[in-house]
Each structure stands twice: as C-alpha cells, then as structure tokens.
Design an enzyme around this catalytic site. Structure first.
Site, PDB file in Angstrom:
ATOM      1  CE1 TYR B 119      -4.090  -1.579  -0.273  1.00 15.67           C
ATOM      2  CE2 TYR B 119      -3.442  -2.840   1.665  1.00 15.67           C
ATOM      3  CZ  TYR B 119      -4.306  -2.630   0.599  1.00 15.67           C
ATOM      4  OH  TYR B 119      -5.361  -3.464   0.404  1.00 15.67           O
ATOM      5  CD  GLU B 218      -1.138 -31.587  13.627  1.00 16.83           C
ATOM      6  OE1 GLU B 218      -0.397 -32.591  13.684  1.00 16.83           O
ATOM      7  OE2 GLU B 218      -2.099 -31.501  12.839  1.00 16.83           O
ATOM      8  CG  ASP B 270      -3.027 -34.927  14.364  1.00 16.08           C
ATOM      9  OD1 ASP B 270      -3.013 -34.991  15.616  1.00 16.08           O
ATOM     10  OD2 ASP B 270      -3.859 -34.257  13.728  1.00 16.08           O
TER      11      ASP B 270
END
Lengths: 392, 392
Positions: B119, B218, B270
């Site tokens: 910007y 996690e 996991d």
C-alpha cells in the site's frame, strides 16, 4: 506391518486424578444440578416402567426470535423429544454418557475438547460414536439444553479446540492456578512486542481495567502495528486481535469484559462484505444457526468504527482499493435481503448499498497509503473524536 | 455514491516519527550497510554512464543443494541479473524504493507487513505496484539477496502478517519496550490457562530457561490439556503450540531458543502424512521452494517424538484411527519418492511405509481413548524415557 509385536499394553482407563484446587462455584453447582436432575428424571421413569424421554430445544432458524432491543437471535419455545426406543437407544445412551463425563469433569476441575470427548467414547462398547459429527450433534443438543439454564458448553467442561485471539493493553486478567487455585495476575501491558493469548475457556477469568474502550481488530498486521507503537497507551484502550471471524473464546472474552467493566467495544475491520457481514455481524449479534449460544457469545454493544465505505472517500483510499468479486457482491446483497440485523438498521442498509455501488473494497491496511503510521496519527484519532458516527 | 462530499482531506504523507529508543545493533548495521552498498553500486554505474544492474540469487529447486549434515536446503550459486532497461525500469525502481523504505524503518525502529509495503507504494506514482503478488516477488528477491549476508526479511523490517503460536512453560522471554528500549521480562509460567503469543518478529528477543526440552505441539486441544495440567512443570519443559504448520515466527522462535540455550526440540503431532511431511518436515528442514530462508527458519535438531505409526500398535489405538484418504496416501508416496529429507533417513522410509500399509492415521488426541490424561500420565513419560527411539 507390526514387525515388532510389542508386549507393552496401555494401562487400563483410570479415573482422572482429582485436582480440584478451588471450590465449586455457582455455575459449577448449577451444572451439576442440571445433570443430576436430568438423570433422576430418566431413572424415575424407568423405575415406574415408563419409557424415559429427553427434551431438547430445536436448533434451527425456524425456532428463533429476534428483538432488536435484546440484540441477538434468541432460542424459541420449540422442543424435540428423544424418547427411548429401539431406534434411539444408542443416541439416548450417548447423551447420558456425555453428561456423565461432564459431571466428572466439573467435579475434577478438568475438561475435554469435542474431539477428545469423541475419542473417550471408544471405550463405551456399543455406545461408541462412529464419527465426530455424531458426537458433535449429541453435544450440541446437550449444549442447547444447558443454555436454557444460562449455561454454556464451557460450563459443561467441553472446550473448543481453538483458543482466542491476542490481547495487549490496559487490562489485568486474573486467572487461577489449576494446581493451587491461587490467583494468577496477568498484566497485558507487559508483553513487549508479544501479547497475551486468550485461553480456550474464559468463564473463570476476572478483569481489572481503566481502559476507555476495547478495539477489536481483524488483522494480525494491524494489531501488530498498534501494539508495537503502544497505541493502547496513547488511546487508553485494550487491543484484541480477532484473526478474522472471532472464535467463541474471543467473543466471550470481549463480551464479559465489556459487560462487567461497562466499556464500549469498537470493531476495526476491512471494509468489505466479509468484514461487515461475517466478522462484525458474528461479533455483535452471533450467527443464525447457533441461536442457542448467541446469548453468551455475542457482543450486542459492539459498534463499527471502520473501515466504512464512506471512509474510502473521506480518506481518499480509492486507488488503494480492490474491485469487489462476485462472491463479495452476493454476500452484500444477501445481507440486505435476508439478514434481520442489517435490515433493522437503516444506516447499515445505506452503507452496504454505498459499498455495492462503489464496487470496491478496502483493507484496513490500505491506510498505509498515507504512511505506515497514518492510522495511528490521523485515522483513529479522527474517528474516535466522534463515536456517534460509528455504524450500529 | 458520496452523498456528503466531505472537505476533510488526509494529511500529506509525513515521514515516520523517529522513535529509536535503542542503539542500532550489529544486524541493523549490517542491514544498513547492505542497502547503502547496493545503492552506491547503482549510483556509481549511473555516474559512469553504465546501465546499472542488480543481481539476485535464483529462488528455485534448481538452485538448491542439500547436505544432510547441514540439515536444510541451501541456496546454490545461481544468480539472475536485473539490468536497467526499458522493460525492467519499473521493477528496478520498485526494488530500490523498497530497499529505501527498509533503510528508513531500520533507522526509525519501525516495520511494515508485506501488505503495508504494497500500500505504501500507492504513493510512488508510476512505480506503484499493481497488485500484491508484484510487490511480494520484488520483496522475495531482496530477501534472497539479504540472506547471502545472513540477514532475514525481518531484519529488513518487513514482518509477516501472521504472528507465532502460543507458549507456556519454564521460559523467560526478554523483549524490549519500543518506547524506552528498557527490558520487558515475560515469565511464561505466569499465564494461568492462557499463554504467551509469539510476536511477528523474534530477532530481538532474549531467553532464559532451565527447561530440558521444547515440545512443539500440533493442535490447540493438546496444548491446552498439557498447559492446563501444567505439564511443563511436571516435565520441566517449554510447550509451543504450532497450530498446524508453524509460521515463520514460530519456527524462528524455536530455532533461536534451541540454538542459544542448547536444548532439544521434540515434535508431537498427528500421525498422518500431513503431520509428518508438512508440519514436522517444515519445522525441521524448511521447505523446498523457499531455500533462501531455510537457514534461519528451520530447526535442524528437531526430533519426532510422536505419534508414530508404531505408536498406533504399541498403544492399541487401532479403533481410534481413521482410514487414510487418497490425498494422504499420495502425500506419503510423494514424500518417499521426491523428498530428499525422508530419502536420507531409513527410519523414516520404514515408518512412512508402515503407515501406508496400515492404511490408517491417528490424531494425537486419539490417546484420549485411554482416558483424558493418559497422554500425561502414560504416553509422554514412556516416550520421553527413551529419546533415542525418536524418529530423526
């Protein structure tokens, strides 16, 4: 492919160690009494050889009422009954078992995520859940039931997976030590360039603050700028990063803070249909398909500071905008056509109309067009000088 | 649709207020010297009427080398030149302007997100970026250039939008007050059920700790369980929630902590191809298409505590698993076939092979099958008794 067949065997399921370091509070007692009375009723029916029945509020838009003075969708009087029968025996048993876990957790000052609760069921034999949507549905029923007594799922000790956003500023949060029950005092002015991360459940927190308002900020980038420049000190406020649509924990945190400390909440989000109709709307009045929890998780006194469609013109951001995508336009038109919240406020109808006609959206960081700290030195002071101009 | 044409006009772009409360550190000086010498070179060429040229490392897998002793993908010697010409004049100017903003920010102790930098360019006239991918590409070039001098983008003061994960445990973080430069001491044992949120840039942080290891977790649900039960006290460790694939800030935080305090890092994720090949792999060796930043953002001494495919058998989690989806299987096979990291470690080839043959995955919260706190009372102690069994 278990090449090495190990002999190690997991320990049998042990009852959770008691670690209640604090006495049961009023809400804990209410939760236990709800669970016991439900179980008693089932037991009495069985003793009288009547098929037991559980009654839950119907969770759908058809069972919702909206009163703009109350400020959020409320649950209606519709109820569905789950009578014990051959076809319902499994979900009936699951409901009672989940409530029984909840009782244990309140007593032991423990908790389970929805996912953990699903896995715990793997030891229930035939009553085990086959997948998580199954356990989530049963939990939603229990949650809706408890909501009638003013209890949220968190009080049943089922916590969301996701924690809340980040906080910095003039706020002292008083948590408690899970071991000793002693107060833990957290001074949110003391984290340098970092911040305090809201826990998964905020029911037990207490607050001390002299801040004039809470600023709920959509993006991490803007939060970071305001925090790193200690804007919370300049403006005497509390900064909360919502990271997009605020989580349950973030909404509840802001709600409790605002209610108990009687301070206004100003939302500072991107000027686009998502920022307005998803982030801000969810923060303020909740969502349509979760009417049973809105009473706890919305912030009815929130106001919309910006970025407004008019700001794009007032702050000459035209060349820092993006064209609205068709999905944005659809979202905006849906809000005007179907959403009782926006429909109830002329100022919003006008603003959304203006946005669609302009055909562009502006991110909050677009203000950097005028310099990285324009937002701190010009934009926020000018907006805050006139809170009456905020959208409802 | 600007009905009320307001007269208010945004202030002209002002130079950022100087707020440097601390002296330039060594990295700041190195950054300034890199920028100045680059600018000088361009200037000298122009003065000699030679077309100036900027040279950047090539950012692609073709320009990467891997040495398992070093432990991450390194940038090769390939360079691309951007000579000033009619077709490159815009990106040439943009590169110099971004470097000039960087210089200003180092001098003023300020920063910009990538989006803000985009910007800011809206005031550069013809040199402005048309969209953010354009500015990101130029920034990536500058980042790759700086990496040759051992400088990360954060030292150039371009910060990521996203901050880091949550931290709790035996760790004192020493940040500094942006106004006064004074030390800000953050005790990560003091957050109750909440936690410390890692800032967007961690280069300036210092650490004090007696912890034995860092546990990178996690899921929010598991972090919450371990934090609420003060597992960091029981095991004398530091808990870090990665929230899926760890962000730059989280990886850098863990890396610096581990390097400077010489403590091991154990990953607890996991047991599925995503946890192994995305979360753990990115944490440990970085990613293939960002070789120029791996040297800062990977944690080569991380080890994989679990959940391993063998754990599914050892802890009898079979009935708490889910069938591997085709996308999981593809991810696992890709890892075996194309990933130099897994290919370099027989133990990993065996483990991934075992997972694919079993055809199932297990979430870390599946351990709740044996009771909510089985993970604390049985799983982690048993695993930690034998760190040599961890996957590399």
């Amino acid at each position: 492919m278990a090449k090495k067949a190990k002999k190690t065997d997991p320990a049998p399921v042990k009852p959770a160690k008691t670690r209640r370091a604090k006495k049961l509070d009023e809400k804990d007692k209410l939760t236990l009494s709800l669970i016991s009375s439900t179980a008693d009723r089932v037991r009495r029916s069985i003793d009288q050889r009547i098929l037991p029945e559980l009654r839950f509020p119907i969770r759908s838009l058809s069972n919702v009422k909206y009163d703009s003075k109350i400020g959020y969708f409320e649950l209606g009087r519709g109820r569905k009954a789950r009578a014990l029968s051959v076809s319902t025996v499994k979900s009936f048993a699951q409901t009672l078992r989940l409530m029984s876990i909840s009782k244990e957790m309140v007593e032991n000052d423990d908790f389970a995520t929805k996912r953990e609760a699903y896995y715990v069921s793997k030891n229930w034999g035939d009553a085990k859940f086959n997948d998580q949507p199954e356990s989530d549905a049963v939990m939603d029923d229990i949650e809706a039931l408890a909501s009638l007594d003013g209890l949220a799922r968190e009080q049943l000790r089922f916590y969301p997976e996701e924690h809340g956003g980040s906080v910095a500023g003039n706020l002292i949060v008083i948590d408690r030590d899970p071991e000793t029950g002693a107060d833990v005092v957290i001074d949110c002015t003391g984290f340098g360039s970092g911040s305090y991360s809201i826990p998964h459940s905020v029911e037990h927190l207490r607050f001390e603050t002299e801040a004039k308002f809470v600023l709920a900020i959509e993006t991490g980038g803007m939060f970071q700028r305001l925090n790193n420049h200690k804007y919370w000190k300049t403006a005497s406020c509390i900064l909360v990063e919502t990271m997009g649509v605020p989580t349950r924990a973030t909404r509840r945190f802001i709600r409790r803070l605002s209610d108990e400390k009687k301070i206004p909440v100003y939302a500072f989000v991107d000027c686009d249909p998502y920022g307005i109709a998803n982030i801000y709307r969810t923060l303020k009045v909740g969502s349509g398909n979760a009417a049973h929890i809105n009473r706890f998780f919305c912030v009815p006194n929130a106001q919309y500071l910006g970025v407004t469609p008019q700001d794009i013109l007032d702050f000459k951001l035209e060349d820092a905008t993006h064209v609205l995508a068709p999905v944005d336009v659809k979202r905006a038109k849906d809000a005007l056509k179907n959403d009782p919240f926006f429909q109830a406020h002329k100022a919003w109808i006008k603003a959304i109309d203006q946005l669609v006609k302009m055909g562009v959206r502006a991110e909050q960081q677009a203000l950097a067009k005028w310099g990285l700290n324009f937002v701190i030195e010009e934009y926020l002071p000018r907006k805050l000088a006139n809170p009456k101009s905020f959208l409802p």
